[in-house]
Design a protein around this motif. Structure first.
Motif, short mmCIF file in Angstrom:
data_model
loop_
_atom_site.label_atom_id
_atom_site.label_comp_id
_atom_site.label_asym_id
_atom_site.label_seq_id
_atom_site.Cartn_x
_atom_site.Cartn_y
_atom_site.Cartn_z
N GLY A 18 -13.25 0.09 -9.89
CA GLY A 18 -12.97 -0.73 -8.71
C GLY A 18 -11.59 0.10 -8.25
N GLY A 19 -10.80 0.51 -9.22
CA GLY A 19 -9.44 1.00 -8.68
C GLY A 19 -9.78 2.40 -7.89
N ALA A 22 -11.49 1.80 -4.65
CA ALA A 22 -10.38 1.33 -3.57
C ALA A 22 -9.46 2.76 -3.45
N SER A 23 -9.07 3.53 -4.00
CA SER A 23 -8.29 4.47 -3.91
C SER A 23 -9.01 5.57 -2.93
N VAL A 25 -11.69 4.56 -0.77
CA VAL A 25 -11.53 4.17 0.53
C VAL A 25 -10.18 4.17 1.27
N GLN A 26 -9.18 3.96 0.69
CA GLN A 26 -8.03 3.79 1.33
C GLN A 26 -7.61 5.37 1.74
#
Length: 171
Positions: A18-19, A22-23, A25-26
């Motif tokens: 998940g991290g 998220a990274s 996508v960011q």
């Protein structure tokens, strides 16, 4: 291994995945924002250059030299645009922009102005399609009206002839 450890390792693995997602996508969103900002900034500089370069092309058609102030402004704008393109290389139409700005292959200022207008039309559709469509319609109507009236007079606040007062020089 006990069920507790499997659950714990599964939770850690899920958190890591998940991290990472998220990274990624960011990073993609930040890149998109940077590209949008660079595109918009470049577009505004190209619009300003087009407004100034009109006088260069007009002077060439009239067989007279363009005013030095206009040439200096065009030169500064060309290098500001080039600097923007160097800062963010992922902007569309880079080769066409650089050709218009720096290539000696274009035979006349009028040809360069036409290519700049065509670039602005396609570039404007990337930046803000509704604005590009509306301003093109207004520009075309202004040209027709000016031909009918035989004058370039306008009282529109955005018109080139509208007086600009620099408050910093008043004293």
């Amino acid at each position: 291994m006990s069920d507790g450890w499997l659950g714990f390792l599964g939770g850690v693995l899920a958190a890591l995945i998940g991290g990472v997602i998220a990274s990624i996508v960011q990073r993609v969103n930040e890149h998109r924002k940077e590209k949008t900002a660079a595109r918009l900034s470049t577009y505004f500089l190209l619009l300003e250059l087009s407004q100034q370069y009109f006088w260069v092309a007009s002077a060439e058609i009239g067989g007279r030299p363009a005013p030095d102030s206009v040439l200096n402004t065009c030169h500064k704008l060309a290098w500001q645009i080039a600097d923007k393109l160097r800062q963010f290389d992922d902007v569309e139409h880079v080769e066409e922009i650089l050709t218009i700005l720096f290539s000696s292959s274009l035979p006349s200022a009028n040809e360069r102005a036409k290519r700049l207008d065509a670039l602005l039309n396609s570039y404007g559709n990337l930046v803000n399609p509704r604005y590009a469509k509306a301003i093109l319609k207004i520009s075309n109507n202004n040209i027709i009206d000016q031909m009918k009236q035989g004058t370039l007079k306008s009282n529109a606040p955005g018109a080139w002839r509208f007086p600009v007062i620099d408050k910093s020089q008043e004293s």
